[in-house]
Design an enzyme around this catalytic site. Structure first.
Site, short mmCIF file in Angstrom:
data_model
loop_
_atom_site.label_atom_id
_atom_site.label_comp_id
_atom_site.label_asym_id
_atom_site.label_seq_id
_atom_site.Cartn_x
_atom_site.Cartn_y
_atom_site.Cartn_z
N HIS A 181 0.86 -1.20 0.00
CA HIS A 181 0.00 0.00 0.00
C HIS A 181 0.89 1.25 0.00
O HIS A 181 1.91 1.29 0.68
CB HIS A 181 -0.92 -0.02 1.22
CG HIS A 181 -2.02 1.00 1.12
ND1 HIS A 181 -1.80 2.34 1.30
CD2 HIS A 181 -3.33 0.87 0.79
CE1 HIS A 181 -2.94 3.00 1.12
NE2 HIS A 181 -3.89 2.12 0.80
N GLU B 71 -4.21 1.19 -7.49
CA GLU B 71 -4.58 2.39 -6.76
C GLU B 71 -3.67 3.54 -7.18
O GLU B 71 -2.53 3.63 -6.68
CB GLU B 71 -4.41 2.17 -5.25
CG GLU B 71 -5.28 1.10 -4.66
CD GLU B 71 -5.51 1.33 -3.17
OE1 GLU B 71 -6.63 1.64 -2.81
OE2 GLU B 71 -4.55 1.23 -2.40
P1 PGA Z 1 -9.45 5.97 -0.15
O1 PGA Z 1 -8.29 4.92 0.16
O2 PGA Z 1 -10.67 5.18 -0.54
O3 PGA Z 1 -9.63 6.71 1.14
O4 PGA Z 1 -8.97 6.83 -1.26
C1 PGA Z 1 -8.10 3.77 -0.62
C2 PGA Z 1 -6.98 2.99 -0.02
O5 PGA Z 1 -6.03 3.59 0.47
O6 PGA Z 1 -7.01 1.76 0.03
#
Ligand code: PGA
Length: 234
Positions: A85, A155
């Site tokens: 992450h 992401e």
């Molecule tokens: P968010 O975070 O939905 O707050 O943008 C996603 C994540 O970090 O997994």
């Protein structure tokens, strides 16, 4: 579809307890995976969703103050775990080597790693190379059976917690690129999720993206009452 809820460092013990109680009252058609704060893992034991962890120690055993091992996660019935992450990459300088060690530690306990990958805003023009590098780092070191256990969460770092979301076409293209890359290089079909600023306004729309296997929800995941309404009607 897989809906992964990443609570990050949110909720008090009492709030987490109430959250878990609410989850228990619903039947979901989607595969819901809850990743609570580590301290609350044992509060989440519902039969209608799966348990995920936000992190794992790269070490299998030994004296590592503050760490939680993959074996300990398994003993709590954890089935999935986030790795790579962007918040851990930036907060703790977690590099490719550590991320791979975490993947291997999880696989040794039959926990499926959810490998988070993505580019920063300034890296947008180099996105494909960033994704290739982050995927190869883990996949190249694993055998086919292990590779099949990996789930990818795309992401874009610039979309995490910012309220900015790539348009649907851009997400579709990137997810297809990732799937094709894995198919061509490793001859497997990989499940790929999208994460970054998912909320009640864009949730249903994002779910329509046909190539997507799921969503990874951060900030919005702790607003259980609003989220529950969306999860229930699916
Ligand atoms: P968010 O975070 O939905 O707050 O943008 C996603 C994540 O970090 O997994």
């Amino acid at each position: 579809m897989m809906i992964v809820l990443n609570h990050k460092m949110k909720l008090t013990y009492q709030e987490a307890k109430e959250y878990a109680e609410l989850l228990d009252k619903t039947t979901y058609t989607d595969q819901v995976v809850v990743c609570p704060n580590m301290a609350y893992l044992s509060l989440f034991r519902g039969s209608n969703y799966k348990l995920g962890s936000q992190d794992v120690s790269p070490f299998l055993t030994g004296s590592h103050t503050g760490d939680v091992s993959s074996e300990q996660l398994k003993s709590l019935k954890v089935k999935y775990c986030l790795i790579g992450h962007s918040e851990r990459r930036s907060d703790y300088q977690e590099d490719n080597k550590i991320i791979l060690k975490k993947a291997q530690a999880l696989l040794s306990q039959e926990i499926r790693p959810i490998l988070c990958i993505g580019e920063t805003f300034s890296e947008k023009s180099d996105k494909k190379n960033i994704l290739i590098n982050e995927i190869k780092n883990v996949f190249d070191a694993l055998n086919k059976e292990e590779q099949q256990q990996i789930i990818i969460a795309y992401e874009p770092i610039w979309a995490i917690g910012t309220g900015q979301v790539p348009d649907k076409q851009e997400i579709e293209e990137t997810i297809s690129f990732i799937k094709q890359l894995i198919k061509e290089n490793y001859e497997i079909n990989c499940e790929v999720l999208y994460g970054g600023s998912i909320n009640e306004q864009n949730y249903s729309d994002l779910k329509q993206i046909a190539v997507l296997d799921g969503l990874l929800i951060g900030g919005f995941s702790i607003r259980i009452n609003d989220l529950q309404k969306l999860l229930e009607v699916q």
